[in-house]
Design a protein around this motif. Structure first.
Motif, PDB file in Angstrom:
ATOM      1  N   ASN A  30       0.808  -1.208   0.000  1.00 25.27           N
ATOM      2  CA  ASN A  30       0.000   0.000   0.000  1.00 25.27           C
ATOM      3  C   ASN A  30       0.849   1.270   0.000  1.00 25.27           C
ATOM      4  O   ASN A  30       0.437   2.279  -0.569  1.00 25.27           O
ATOM      5  CB  ASN A  30      -0.958  -0.021   1.187  1.00 25.27           C
ATOM      6  N   GLU A 154      -6.037 -10.732  10.519  1.00 27.72           N
ATOM      7  CA  GLU A 154      -6.931  -9.753   9.893  1.00 27.72           C
ATOM      8  C   GLU A 154      -6.741  -8.370  10.499  1.00 27.72           C
ATOM      9  O   GLU A 154      -6.784  -7.364   9.785  1.00 27.72           O
ATOM     10  CB  GLU A 154      -8.383 -10.203  10.043  1.00 27.72           C
ATOM     11  N   SER A 158      -5.503  -5.241   8.210  1.00 27.67           N
ATOM     12  CA  SER A 158      -6.307  -4.021   8.055  1.00 27.67           C
ATOM     13  C   SER A 158      -5.552  -2.796   8.549  1.00 27.67           C
ATOM     14  O   SER A 158      -5.586  -1.729   7.915  1.00 27.67           O
ATOM     15  CB  SER A 158      -7.642  -4.166   8.785  1.00 27.67           C
ATOM     16  N   MET A 159      -4.829  -2.920   9.668  1.00 24.59           N
ATOM     17  CA  MET A 159      -4.067  -1.794  10.178  1.00 24.59           C
ATOM     18  C   MET A 159      -2.875  -1.477   9.265  1.00 24.59           C
ATOM     19  O   MET A 159      -2.542  -0.298   9.050  1.00 24.59           O
ATOM     20  CB  MET A 159      -3.571  -2.087  11.596  1.00 24.59           C
ATOM     21  N   LEU A 162      -4.154   0.399   6.219  1.00 28.22           N
ATOM     22  CA  LEU A 162      -4.482   1.782   6.559  1.00 28.22           C
ATOM     23  C   LEU A 162      -3.224   2.636   6.720  1.00 28.22           C
ATOM     24  O   LEU A 162      -3.094   3.698   6.087  1.00 28.22           O
ATOM     25  CB  LEU A 162      -5.306   1.813   7.853  1.00 28.22           C
ATOM     26  N   THR A 252     -15.143   0.907   0.113  1.00 31.22           N
ATOM     27  CA  THR A 252     -13.950   1.759   0.166  1.00 31.22           C
ATOM     28  C   THR A 252     -13.717   2.512  -1.140  1.00 31.22           C
ATOM     29  O   THR A 252     -13.141   3.606  -1.122  1.00 31.22           O
ATOM     30  CB  THR A 252     -12.703   0.925   0.516  1.00 31.22           C
ATOM     31  N   LEU A 274     -11.819   5.903   6.204  1.00 37.46           N
ATOM     32  CA  LEU A 274     -11.102   4.639   6.002  1.00 37.46           C
ATOM     33  C   LEU A 274     -10.532   4.136   7.323  1.00 37.46           C
ATOM     34  O   LEU A 274     -10.548   2.921   7.599  1.00 37.46           O
ATOM     35  CB  LEU A 274      -9.987   4.847   4.987  1.00 37.46           C
ATOM     36  N   SER A 278     -11.320   0.577   9.088  1.00 39.74           N
ATOM     37  CA  SER A 278     -10.211  -0.343   9.362  1.00 39.74           C
ATOM     38  C   SER A 278     -10.104  -0.670  10.843  1.00 39.74           C
ATOM     39  O   SER A 278      -9.864  -1.826  11.224  1.00 39.74           O
ATOM     40  CB  SER A 278      -8.886   0.267   8.863  1.00 39.74           C
ATOM     41  N   VAL A 281     -12.785  -3.169  11.614  1.00 45.88           N
ATOM     42  CA  VAL A 281     -12.418  -4.518  11.173  1.00 45.88           C
ATOM     43  C   VAL A 281     -11.429  -5.146  12.146  1.00 45.88           C
ATOM     44  O   VAL A 281     -11.565  -6.311  12.544  1.00 45.88           O
ATOM     45  CB  VAL A 281     -11.824  -4.490   9.747  1.00 45.88           C
ATOM     46  N   GLY A 350     -17.262  -2.027   9.850  1.00 46.38           N
ATOM     47  CA  GLY A 350     -15.988  -2.727   9.983  1.00 46.38           C
ATOM     48  C   GLY A 350     -16.013  -3.757  11.093  1.00 46.38           C
ATOM     49  O   GLY A 350     -15.517  -4.871  10.935  1.00 46.38           O
TER      50      GLY A 350
END
Length: 642
Positions: A30, A154, A158-159, A162, A252, A274, A278, A281, A350
């Motif tokens: 990312n 997970e 997710s972190m 982000l 998203t 976002l 996140s 989640v 989330g």
């Protein structure tokens, strides 16, 4: 049990290096993709790139990254099945160093075609890593750790996504002219760090070392996708994971424009949205182990699905039209009326997404043979990629061709998610059955477990014997044993209204006495034999009926007959003694004056809400212990608390 924390996995070498590697990989991917977007913006401002060309590259980038999943997932699954997993992770992280070195050259030269080639290679590397990312977990974690381990993965993913998006998107904003150099150095250092940590992962044997890899992409993609459909529960768990990607992509993808048009903010407000999603989640993923009681509890899946729909519906009604103000900062938006509701909705979506997807991953891992695990994950990745592309195309189509607003897209997602959830739970009632049993058990009881993780076998056949106190005994044991259990129960209990559907869906085995229904008794023993041959856990209540006075009744000889039949067939099975404590004073027992006369007494309301119940297990017993010996073991386990 009460002192256990899933975070203890982060202190153990069998999990921590792997966790760091997958988090670094998601972070670096990312950073790289957002840095490309940042470079495009910088080039437009410098006048070296037109806005039209920038738009073209921006649209091409996601497609270029996703194409390798279609082309190479089948091959990746076979390679992940054939090779020792730690070695494969080292290879893929070494590939990442080479790819990011190529990308670094692209940043320094500000060469977009070269960066897009590296992006394609990044997608290829992610495709190769995907099957091993999830197939390694059942090899390094015990069954009762799968939910917690997947929750951590997970959360970490997710972190990392982000923070990676924020970091990558900030490089050209903060570094200015030095942006290409900062981006180049960052992605290489992250790749090198991932490779160094990968070398600390312990060796994990290949799932199928003798597998012959076929390079026919189309044929193998079809074959591997069909592997995901062998078992109904796994097939629909894979479908559920793919639907998670559909919902996540559709949601998203709308957030940047939604933040500006409907919330009246800037790019910073998109990042806030976002971040809330996140964080939700990650939080939901971590809560799964606590809510499930350290078993693969697919009862959380319906809760997650309908929770996502509820918050999506509310997100539509919270702001169905455009914002009244524009250019708001994050602080101004937070103080604005109605903003708290929108932030709660994004976080709630989330949160329940985590409840939805983590048990599905754990179910796939627990129900799939290890020799097929990597290929099933690869087949799932092909389907995930398809759903991601569908979500993007449908989102574009409904807005440009039908003129839908973004809140209307959210409303359509809520309706579609509800319909898909109902469809899945209709064709696979096990999901809904587990939800109802989970809800009943967690509402009525507070459970404390002793020895179950240590003494109930992680795999293979075993016979569980337990005292029988209430109509809820089977549900309580099912909620505390990490593996699916086939319960043998008196046919009248099996036929209790409402509970009957739960027991039938759980594949319980009804049994009757020889005088009542000899044919049913014979069918029950045949079903028990079959279940043990197939390596399942079978639980029997040897008293033959609910206790009438709270004491353990003499064990009947049926348990001896089961063990004799298994031994005679050359398949002796261990016996795991278990005991329930505290159930006699709870609801659904026969604690009643009229029970002595043989009539079912009234169902007692618990003396206190959520009665305290203990479930105790002892070490498996080999050979053929007698009914009397097993009864004595269960009595000792029960102690004086029954």
């Amino acid at each position: 049990m009460s002192g256990y924390s899933q975070f203890s996995l982060l202190t153990q070498r069998r999990f921590l290096p792997y966790f760091i590697v997958q988090a670094l990989g998601a972070f670096n991917d990312n950073v790289y993709r957002q840095a490309i977007i940042g470079l495009l913006g910088a080039m437009v401002l410098a006048g070296t790139l037109s806005s039209e060309t920038r738009a073209l590259y921006t649209q091409l980038a996601p497609a270029i990254f996703i194409v390798p999943y279609f082309l190479f997932s089948a091959t990746a699954g076979q390679i992940a099945e054939r090779l020792e997993k730690q070695k494969l992770i080292v290879i893929t992280t070494a590939m990442e160093i080479a790819i990011m070195s190529l990308a670094a050259v692209g940043f320094l030269l500000q060469n977009m075609p070269l960066l897009l080639v590296a992006l394609f290679c990044t997608g290829l590397q992610s495709t190769l890593f995907g099957p091993v990312k999830y197939s390694i977990l059942p090899s390094v974690l015990a069954p009762e750790e799968l939910t917690g381990g997947n929750g951590l993965v997970e959360m970490g993913t997710s972190m990392s996504i982000l923070v990676g998006m924020i970091f990558g998107g900030s490089i050209f904003l903060l570094a200015g002219a030095a942006g290409p150099y900062v981006a180049a150095v960052s992605i290489i250092l992250l790749a090198v760090a991932g490779n160094i940590v990968a070398r600390r992962i312990p060796r994990v044997d290949a799932g199928e070392p003798g597998l012959e890899v076929s390079w026919n992409i189309a044929r193998q993609s079809w074959r591997i996708w069909k592997l995901t459909r062998r078992q109904l529960a796994v097939r629909n768990a894979v479908l559920g994971v793919s639907w998670f990607w559909f919902i996540g992509t559709a949601l998203t993808a709308q957030l940047p424009v939604y933040a500006e048009t409907n919330l009246g903010g800037t790019q910073a407000l998109y990042v806030l949205g976002l971040a809330l999603f996140s964080i939700g989640v990650g939080t939901g993923s971590l809560l799964c182990e606590k809510l499930s009681g350290r078993i693969v509890e697919i009862g959380l899946v319906p809760l997650g699905a309908f929770g996502v729909s509820a918050f999506l519906f509310d997100l539509y009604f919270a702001r169905p039209g455009q914002a009244l103000a524009t250019g708001m900062s994050v602080a101004e938006f937070v103080r604005a009326p109605g903003s708290a509701r929108i932030m709660l909705d994004l976080t709630g979506i989330g949160l329940f997404t985590g409840f939805f997807v983590v048990p599905l991953f754990a179910l796939i891992q627990s129900r799939t043979p290890k020799r097929e695990m990597a290929r099933v994950i690869a087949g799932m990745n092909i389907q995930n990629a398809l759903f991601i592309v569908m979500a993007a195309l449908i989102g574009i189509a409904v807005q440009r061709l039908l003129g839908w607003t973004i809140p209307q897209v959210f409303l359509a997602l809520a309706i579609a998610n509800t319909l898909v959830a109902i469809w899945i739970f209709t064709i696979v009632p096990e999901f809904l059955m587990r939800f109802l049993s989970w809800l009943l058990v967690r509402t009525l009881y507070r459970l404390q477990l002793h020895g179950i993780e240590k003494h109930v076998p992680d795999e293979g056949a075993a016979l569980i014997v337990c005292n029988h106190v209430s109509y809820m005994d089977a549900l309580i044991l099912a909620a505390t044993i990490p593996r699916p259990v086939r319960f043998v129960m008196y046919y009248r209990i099996f036929n209790v209204p409402v509970m009957r559907w739960i027991f039938r869906t759980a594949k319980a085995i009804p049994i009757a006495g020889a005088r009542e229904d000899p044919a049913l008794m014979q069918r029950a023993f045949d079903q028990i034999d079959t279940a043990l041959v197939e390596g399942e856990l079978v639980c029997i209540f040897p008293e033959g009926a609910l206790t009438r006075d709270g004491e353990i009744a003499p064990f009947k000889s049926g348990v001896e007959k089961i063990l004799e039949r298994a031994a005679a067939a050359g398949r002796p099975v261990p016996v795991v003694p278990m005991a329930l404590r505290g159930m006699w004073s709870s609801m659904w027992s026969r604690r009643s004056e009229r029970a002595e006369s043989g009539r079912l007494g009234r169902m007692r309301v618990p003396r206190r809400f959520r009665a305290h119940v203990e479930v105790v297990a002892a070490a498996p017993v080999e050979g053929q212990p007698s009914a009397e010996e097993l009864e004595a073991m269960v009595r000792r386990l029960r102690g004086d608390a029954a």
